[in-house]
Design a protein around this motif. Structure first.
Motif, PDB file in Angstrom:
ATOM      1  N   LEU A  33       0.825  -1.196   0.000  1.00  0.00           N
ATOM      2  CA  LEU A  33       0.000   0.000   0.000  1.00  0.00           C
ATOM      3  C   LEU A  33       0.865   1.254   0.000  1.00  0.00           C
ATOM      4  O   LEU A  33       0.550   2.230  -0.689  1.00  0.00           O
ATOM      5  CB  LEU A  33      -0.956   0.000   1.196  1.00  0.00           C
ATOM      6  N   ALA A  34       1.972   1.233   0.733  1.00  0.00           N
ATOM      7  CA  ALA A  34       2.879   2.385   0.753  1.00  0.00           C
ATOM      8  C   ALA A  34       3.403   2.682  -0.652  1.00  0.00           C
ATOM      9  O   ALA A  34       3.451   3.850  -1.062  1.00  0.00           O
ATOM     10  CB  ALA A  34       4.040   2.129   1.716  1.00  0.00           C
ATOM     11  N   VAL A  35       3.775   1.654  -1.387  1.00  0.00           N
ATOM     12  CA  VAL A  35       4.261   1.847  -2.758  1.00  0.00           C
ATOM     13  C   VAL A  35       3.170   2.497  -3.605  1.00  0.00           C
ATOM     14  O   VAL A  35       3.421   3.451  -4.350  1.00  0.00           O
ATOM     15  CB  VAL A  35       4.735   0.509  -3.372  1.00  0.00           C
ATOM     16  N   SER A  36       1.942   2.011  -3.486  1.00  0.00           N
ATOM     17  CA  SER A  36       0.830   2.598  -4.242  1.00  0.00           C
ATOM     18  C   SER A  36       0.604   4.056  -3.848  1.00  0.00           C
ATOM     19  O   SER A  36       0.389   4.905  -4.707  1.00  0.00           O
ATOM     20  CB  SER A  36      -0.455   1.793  -4.019  1.00  0.00           C
ATOM     21  N   LEU A  37       0.639   4.341  -2.552  1.00  0.00           N
ATOM     22  CA  LEU A  37       0.448   5.715  -2.089  1.00  0.00           C
ATOM     23  C   LEU A  37       1.542   6.639  -2.619  1.00  0.00           C
ATOM     24  O   LEU A  37       1.269   7.767  -3.025  1.00  0.00           O
ATOM     25  CB  LEU A  37       0.424   5.766  -0.562  1.00  0.00           C
ATOM     26  N   LEU A  38       2.774   6.157  -2.619  1.00  0.00           N
ATOM     27  CA  LEU A  38       3.897   6.993  -3.064  1.00  0.00           C
ATOM     28  C   LEU A  38       3.916   7.210  -4.569  1.00  0.00           C
ATOM     29  O   LEU A  38       4.528   8.165  -5.051  1.00  0.00           O
ATOM     30  CB  LEU A  38       5.223   6.379  -2.597  1.00  0.00           C
ATOM     31  N   HIS A  39       3.247   6.348  -5.309  1.00  0.00           N
ATOM     32  CA  HIS A  39       3.252   6.452  -6.767  1.00  0.00           C
ATOM     33  C   HIS A  39       1.985   7.065  -7.354  1.00  0.00           C
ATOM     34  O   HIS A  39       1.840   7.124  -8.569  1.00  0.00           O
ATOM     35  CB  HIS A  39       3.509   5.076  -7.391  1.00  0.00           C
ATOM     36  N   ASP A 138     -11.201   7.463   1.170  1.00  0.00           N
ATOM     37  CA  ASP A 138     -10.809   6.905  -0.125  1.00  0.00           C
ATOM     38  C   ASP A 138     -10.843   5.392  -0.056  1.00  0.00           C
ATOM     39  O   ASP A 138     -11.305   4.729  -0.978  1.00  0.00           O
ATOM     40  CB  ASP A 138      -9.417   7.422  -0.518  1.00  0.00           C
ATOM     41  N   ILE A 139     -10.345   4.849   1.072  1.00  0.00           N
ATOM     42  CA  ILE A 139     -10.359   3.406   1.308  1.00  0.00           C
ATOM     43  C   ILE A 139     -10.810   3.166   2.741  1.00  0.00           C
ATOM     44  O   ILE A 139     -10.350   3.836   3.668  1.00  0.00           O
ATOM     45  CB  ILE A 139      -8.964   2.767   1.107  1.00  0.00           C
ATOM     46  N   ALA A 140     -11.701   2.209   2.915  1.00  0.00           N
ATOM     47  CA  ALA A 140     -12.121   1.768   4.247  1.00  0.00           C
ATOM     48  C   ALA A 140     -11.622   0.344   4.452  1.00  0.00           C
ATOM     49  O   ALA A 140     -11.848  -0.515   3.600  1.00  0.00           O
ATOM     50  CB  ALA A 140     -13.634   1.823   4.375  1.00  0.00           C
ATOM     51  N   LEU A 141     -10.903   0.115   5.549  1.00  0.00           N
ATOM     52  CA  LEU A 141     -10.449  -1.224   5.918  1.00  0.00           C
ATOM     53  C   LEU A 141     -11.286  -1.706   7.090  1.00  0.00           C
ATOM     54  O   LEU A 141     -11.418  -0.987   8.086  1.00  0.00           O
ATOM     55  CB  LEU A 141      -8.989  -1.221   6.374  1.00  0.00           C
ATOM     56  N   GLN A 142     -11.826  -2.899   6.974  1.00  0.00           N
ATOM     57  CA  GLN A 142     -12.527  -3.555   8.074  1.00  0.00           C
ATOM     58  C   GLN A 142     -11.682  -4.765   8.435  1.00  0.00           C
ATOM     59  O   GLN A 142     -11.522  -5.674   7.626  1.00  0.00           O
ATOM     60  CB  GLN A 142     -13.932  -3.977   7.644  1.00  0.00           C
ATOM     61  N   ILE A 143     -11.113  -4.779   9.636  1.00  0.00           N
ATOM     62  CA  ILE A 143     -10.225  -5.861  10.065  1.00  0.00           C
ATOM     63  C   ILE A 143     -10.932  -6.676  11.144  1.00  0.00           C
ATOM     64  O   ILE A 143     -11.435  -6.116  12.122  1.00  0.00           O
ATOM     65  CB  ILE A 143      -8.895  -5.306  10.619  1.00  0.00           C
ATOM     66  N   SER A 144     -10.952  -7.986  10.967  1.00  0.00           N
ATOM     67  CA  SER A 144     -11.547  -8.850  11.991  1.00  0.00           C
ATOM     68  C   SER A 144     -10.607 -10.007  12.281  1.00  0.00           C
ATOM     69  O   SER A 144      -9.859 -10.464  11.415  1.00  0.00           O
ATOM     70  CB  SER A 144     -12.922  -9.361  11.547  1.00  0.00           C
ATOM     71  N   SER A 164      -8.136   3.775  -7.564  1.00  0.00           N
ATOM     72  CA  SER A 164      -6.820   3.753  -8.207  1.00  0.00           C
ATOM     73  C   SER A 164      -5.792   3.034  -7.329  1.00  0.00           C
ATOM     74  O   SER A 164      -5.012   2.214  -7.816  1.00  0.00           O
ATOM     75  CB  SER A 164      -6.362   5.181  -8.492  1.00  0.00           C
ATOM     76  N   LEU A 165      -5.811   3.333  -6.032  1.00  0.00           N
ATOM     77  CA  LEU A 165      -4.867   2.679  -5.114  1.00  0.00           C
ATOM     78  C   LEU A 165      -5.088   1.173  -5.070  1.00  0.00           C
ATOM     79  O   LEU A 165      -4.133   0.393  -5.122  1.00  0.00           O
ATOM     80  CB  LEU A 165      -4.982   3.276  -3.713  1.00  0.00           C
ATOM     81  N   LEU A 166      -6.339   0.745  -4.974  1.00  0.00           N
ATOM     82  CA  LEU A 166      -6.629  -0.696  -4.915  1.00  0.00           C
ATOM     83  C   LEU A 166      -6.312  -1.372  -6.240  1.00  0.00           C
ATOM     84  O   LEU A 166      -5.853  -2.517  -6.258  1.00  0.00           O
ATOM     85  CB  LEU A 166      -8.082  -0.939  -4.505  1.00  0.00           C
TER      86      LEU A 166
END
Length: 173
Positions: A33-39, A138-144, A164-166
């Motif tokens: 995700l960091a790579v996607s955010l930086l690009h 922009d993105i919602a994460l649901q962690i269980s 775009s990020l996903l």
């Protein structure tokens, strides 16, 4: 790490289901995700919400993401301070934890409107406690929790930036 099951609900919404089998998988996804955010063309500019029960791994994921974006030193949980700011080469990052909010109006009273109106990455834990005050993520994460160490993660884009990020994540995996 990424389950190939992806569903497009409309032209701009993407839903992905992931399984993080262990903490290394969490770190690996944070790096992707960091790579996607930086690009991304708009720079380090997004709002990501993280929802899940206590101990699900929200703060752990954020720590790995911050490290992958270049934050060095101790990364504190903003549980009591509500927000921890960071500055990296790519831009500003704010890590919010709304766990202790009892009224969404506290968001406004804390002066967060200006932060959310500015450029930068906003990472928001416990977003429901600031419901109605936060912008559309922009993105919602649901962690269980899914077993002793495994986590099930549902990612959903709500904007073009999130889609775009996903999409970039899918291309890299």
């Amino acid at each position: 790490m990424i389950d190939r099951h992806s569903t497009s609900l409309n032209n701009s919404t993407i839903v992905k289901t992931l399984l993080w089998h262990n903490e290394q998988a969490t770190a690996g996804f944070a790096q992707q995700l960091a790579v996607s955010l930086l690009h991304q063309a708009s720079g380090l500019n997004a709002c990501i919400t993280l929802d899940g029960e206590l101990g699900a791994g929200k703060t752990t994921f954020v720590r790995y993401l911050l490290q992958s974006l270049g934050v060095t030193g101790r990364i504190k949980s903003p549980n009591y301070a509500v927000v921890e700011p960071y500055c990296v080469h790519a831009g500003q990052i704010w890590h919010f934890d709304f766990y202790r909010f009892t009224n969404p109006k506290e968001w406004e009273d804390a002066g967060f409107r200006d932060i959310f109106a500015s450029a930068g990455l906003k990472l928001c834990e416990w977003p429901l406690n600031a419901q109605g005050m936060l912008p559309t993520p922009d993105i919602a994460l649901q962690i269980s929790v899914d077993g002793e160490a495994q986590r099930k993660v549902i990612l959903q884009s709500h904007t073009e930036i999130g889609s775009s990020l996903l999409s970039q994540l899918e291309q890299r995996s």
